[in-house]
Design an enzyme around this catalytic site. Structure first.
Site, short mmCIF file in Angstrom:
data_model
loop_
_atom_site.label_atom_id
_atom_site.label_comp_id
_atom_site.label_asym_id
_atom_site.label_seq_id
_atom_site.Cartn_x
_atom_site.Cartn_y
_atom_site.Cartn_z
N TYR A 75 -41.44 27.82 96.65
CA TYR A 75 -42.17 28.80 95.84
C TYR A 75 -43.65 28.55 95.94
CZ TYR A 75 -42.88 25.32 92.13
OH TYR A 75 -43.26 24.22 91.42
N CYS A 76 -44.42 29.62 95.64
CA CYS A 76 -45.87 29.52 95.61
C CYS A 76 -46.39 30.12 94.30
CB CYS A 76 -46.50 30.14 96.85
SG CYS A 76 -46.08 31.86 97.17
N TRP A 77 -47.46 30.88 94.36
CA TRP A 77 -48.15 31.32 93.15
C TRP A 77 -47.47 32.48 92.43
CZ3 TRP A 77 -51.88 28.17 91.56
CH2 TRP A 77 -52.48 27.34 92.49
N ILE A 105 -44.35 30.61 90.74
CA ILE A 105 -44.47 29.93 89.45
C ILE A 105 -44.87 30.90 88.34
CG2 ILE A 105 -46.87 29.17 89.75
CD1 ILE A 105 -45.59 26.46 88.38
#
Length: 130
Positions: A75-77, A105
């Protein structure tokens, strides 16, 4: 590619926060969760609970830290960031089983799922890389 193929491929390549929480409760040993966000440490004050922090830009040098016998969830932003997609592509090319956590996130926090303070900060030279 028709619409059905597109949605089948999308569902095969992603997992929602809700589905991940549900599945990880039933099979915690199945997954290895990786926070692949690049960027300055001041922007990465929290991470998903139990996630390993391996920035996407560091993946080529950190493959030994990622088990091949687990399903890797990256996962990223948020939904606008493509860092997790880049990381997933790289890991798939290197023989890993990978899914992207949809919404990053931001979606995780919006759903009030557990987070932890970051323990492995990035350096100021890091950049988003989206």
């Amino acid at each position: 590619m028709n619409s059905l193929d597109f949605f089948n491929a999308r569902l095969e390549a992603t997992i929602s926060p809700m589905d991940f929480v549900k599945s990880a409760k039933l099979h915690p040993e199945k997954y290895f969760l990786v926070d692949v966000r690049n960027g300055p440490s001041e922007f990465k004050k929290v991470t998903i609970k139990d996630a390993q922090m391996i920035p996407e830009q560091d993946l080529p040098n950190r493959l030994n830290d990622i088990p091949k016998d687990k399903e890797i969830i990256v996962y990223c932003w948020d939904v606008w960031c493509n860092t997790a997609a880049k990381a997933a592509k790289f890991l798939l090319e290197n023989g890993y089983q990978v899914k992207e956590l949809t919404g990053g996130i931001a979606a995780w926090r919006e759903m009030n799922f557990p987070v932890s303070a970051c323990t492995e900060g990035a350096t100021d030279k890091d950049h988003c890389g989206c």
